[in-house]
Enzyme design. Structure first.
Site, PDB file in Angstrom:
ATOM      1  CB  SER A  45     -75.422  51.002 -48.971  1.00 10.52           C
ATOM      2  OG  SER A  45     -74.619  49.861 -48.879  1.00 10.52           O
ATOM      3  CG  ASP A 161     -77.462  47.736 -48.267  1.00 11.46           C
ATOM      4  OD1 ASP A 161     -78.057  48.671 -48.822  1.00 11.46           O
ATOM      5  OD2 ASP A 161     -76.251  47.514 -48.414  1.00 11.46           O
TER       6      ASP A 161
END
Length: 306
Positions: A45, A161
């Protein structure tokens, strides 16, 4: 044999954590200032974004932008009108990635050092490592938090993610050849410091990203993004989502690090940062630098022992 020794390969595992991720800038700067240059960089991320920016030679540009940006600059990335696909304005986000992380033509394969961005396969829940192709594309996929960013299409699969499966990618660094892994965990205090932050949350959130979204959506629902400054009041959308994310990030991080511990674990004290407190970049960067300085004796001992 000439008796010379080969220096151990140092891997840097940069974890997920939204606005807390600016700490990664301070961590990298402090390591470089101490003469410790990572041989392998892996990120999840926001960790993928900062790590990718570093390997592409854009870390100084990224730092200048985050330190010079205002809350208004950050607000421009979000719009309620985009809620069907996510709240993030992807056109503006791509502009940001291409200017401060990596230009469209920068390929992971061409980087001077091994790099991987951790993502999650939305259909299978499996961990996916992006080690080739466009660097900016890989970072965008690794950051695709459901509900905020649209999922990214990659080789007939939808990616989201990477923090959903591997928030601090220690194992990925080892897989790419690291002998020593320095890991940065941004989630160590996100639950224990929640109550302290809630006491000042209402004052902060009056001028927050989600207060702005609430104004945009007022005709839709006056309660959609209600604040949670009253303990007995039902938590609003923003509060429920952000705290839910904090809970699973904390649990997944603990489990992965217990199973796959890093050689050196750096844990910046940024637990009181809200998910979108991007305007606190200076504090986060300084905290990252301080944590590395405090761990420097341990880092050097570890390097000598290998």
């Amino acid at each position: 044999m000439n008796g010379s020794t080969v220096a151990p390969k140092v891997g840097l595992a940069l974890g997920s954590g939204a606005s807390r991720g600016w700490s990664h800038i301070g961590v990298i700067k402090a390591l470089l200032n101490a003469g410790i240059v990572p041989d392998v960089v892996c990120g999840t991320s926001v960790g993928a974004m900062v790590g990718g920016s570093y390997l592409a030679g854009n870390l100084d540009k990224l730092e200048d932008w985050v330190l010079g940006s205002s809350r208004t600059d950050v607000l421009r990335f979000f719009s309620f009108r985009l809620a069907n696909a996510g709240f993030v304005d992807m056109e503006r986000f791509n502009w940001f990635l291409h200017n401060f992380v990596a230009a469209p033509g920068v390929l992971i394969d061409a980087l001077e050092k091994p790099f991987a961005a951790v993502c999650t396969d939305l259909d299978t829940g499996r961990e996916v490592l992006l080690q080739e192709g466009g660097l900016a594309d890989a970072v965008r996929a690794s950051m695709a938090m459901p509900g905020l960013f649209p999922a990214e299409r990659n080789h007939q699969r939808w990616l989201v993610d990477g923090g959903l499966v591997n928030p601090v990618p220690v194992t990925v660094c080892r897989m790419l050849g690291a002998d020593i892994v320095i890991a940065v965990n941004l989630n160590s205090e996100i639950l224990s410091r929640r109550n302290a932050r809630n006491r000042v949350a209402s004052a902060v959130e009056d001028d927050s990203i989600f207060a702005n979204l609430k104004k945009q959506a007022k005709e839709y629902s006056n309660s959609f993004l209600v604040n949670d400054d009253e303990p007995d009041k039902t938590p609003g959308w923003y509060s429920s989502i952000s705290h839910t994310i904090n809970i699973f990030q904390d649990q997944i991080t603990r489990g992965r690090l217990d199973a796959d511990p890093a050689d050196i674990l750096i844990a910046p004290k940024v637990g009181d940062f809200g998910m979108f407190d991007f305007q606190r970049a200076a504090d986060a960067i300084i905290e990252g630098e301080i944590c590395v300085q405090n761990a420097m004796d341990e880092i050097r001992r570890c390097l000598k022992s290998k």
